[in-house]
Design an enzyme around this catalytic site. Sequence first.
Site, PDB file in Angstrom:
ATOM      1  N   HIS A 164      -7.616 -10.842  -2.955  1.00  0.00           N
ATOM      2  CA  HIS A 164      -6.858 -11.032  -1.725  1.00  0.00           C
ATOM      3  C   HIS A 164      -7.751 -10.871  -0.501  1.00  0.00           C
ATOM      4  CE1 HIS A 164      -3.155 -11.281  -3.963  1.00  0.00           C
ATOM      5  NE2 HIS A 164      -3.415 -10.114  -4.556  1.00  0.00           N
ATOM      6  N   ASP A 193      -7.835  -5.077  -3.051  1.00  0.00           N
ATOM      7  CA  ASP A 193      -7.991  -6.050  -4.134  1.00  0.00           C
ATOM      8  C   ASP A 193      -8.988  -7.110  -3.669  1.00  0.00           C
ATOM      9  OD1 ASP A 193      -7.489  -8.603  -5.616  1.00  0.00           O
ATOM     10  OD2 ASP A 193      -5.943  -7.430  -6.628  1.00  0.00           O
ATOM     11  N   GLU A 206      -8.031  -6.563 -12.612  1.00  0.00           N
ATOM     12  CA  GLU A 206      -6.740  -7.244 -12.603  1.00  0.00           C
ATOM     13  C   GLU A 206      -7.017  -8.716 -12.353  1.00  0.00           C
ATOM     14  OE1 GLU A 206      -2.399  -6.792 -10.516  1.00  0.00           O
ATOM     15  OE2 GLU A 206      -4.123  -7.022  -9.199  1.00  0.00           O
ATOM     16  N   ARG A 258      -9.568 -15.710  -8.946  1.00  0.00           N
ATOM     17  CA  ARG A 258      -8.664 -14.836  -9.688  1.00  0.00           C
ATOM     18  C   ARG A 258      -9.085 -14.630 -11.142  1.00  0.00           C
ATOM     19  NH1 ARG A 258      -6.450 -10.290  -8.240  1.00  0.00           N
ATOM     20  NH2 ARG A 258      -4.175 -10.222  -8.199  1.00  0.00           N
ATOM     21  N   GLU A 304      -0.890  -2.270  -1.528  1.00  0.00           N
ATOM     22  CA  GLU A 304      -1.828  -3.376  -1.726  1.00  0.00           C
ATOM     23  C   GLU A 304      -1.527  -4.552  -0.795  1.00  0.00           C
ATOM     24  OE1 GLU A 304      -3.351  -6.484  -5.216  1.00  0.00           O
ATOM     25  OE2 GLU A 304      -1.804  -5.002  -5.655  1.00  0.00           O
TER      26      GLU A 304
END
Length: 266
Positions: free
Chosen positions: A185, A182, A243, A214, A149
């Site tokens: 990011h 992700d 997540e 986030r 990741e």
Amino acid sequence: MLKIAAQEQLLPGDTLQAKWEFAQAAGYDAIELRGKGDLHFASRLDELKQARKDGVVMPTVCVDMLHFLGAFDTDQRRDAVAQMKSQLTVIAEIGGVGAQTPASYGMFSRRLPPFEPPRSEAEDLDVLLTGLTELGEHAREEGVTLFLEPLNRYEDHMVNRLEQAADLIRAVGLDSVRIGIDSYHMNIEETDPAAAILTHADVIGHAQVSDSNRFQPGAGHLDWSAWLGALHSIGYDGHLALECRLTGDPVDAVRSVPAFLKRSGA
């Protein structure tokens, strides 16, 4: 058709079976597990096997440790690799597909003083290739995949963009190592997140989702239609694993995600 998973800590319930009951009712297709250090994930094997027997779908585990395969300290690197090998073995034993890890987290950022890490870029590369090769070979033996990741520049100084992860994976040369993307990011690091997905389609193996801030998808400004459209274009058939942090009522926030993503990806 989108397949959506939620990480286990985000779901209400005291057991994986209870969490799965909620997840299914909310529109999720799977639970992503979390793998702590000190072989904690292996200690859960009986629990995980029973959950699988009871029908809980658990395709992936995301590492939840304090040090990682790119650590500066040799002993910490060795421990991180051992922990990840264990997690790959356990996820294989319960019929999963793989484990996700960054190169490091919170270890160093070139964006903050002292700006220059104690290891050169060439040394970073050697450490990462060594660790990824060892883990990739273990993953291949177990019949699962290691997902690398990329993290944003404030959380990791080595692997921030899909391009960097792809270069490492191609250098390793194992099909058992792939990128775990992700959305959070990517929103920070990629000039064009959708284009990055299209460019590196051949080495993308897993996807995690949260919005630009986030929080849960729908709580920020990420262009979900473009991001999901790119995954659809490359034929991605894995799960989208939630997540994130949660804003608002946590149960309502988790419950809102599958419908939001399906609307955005329609």
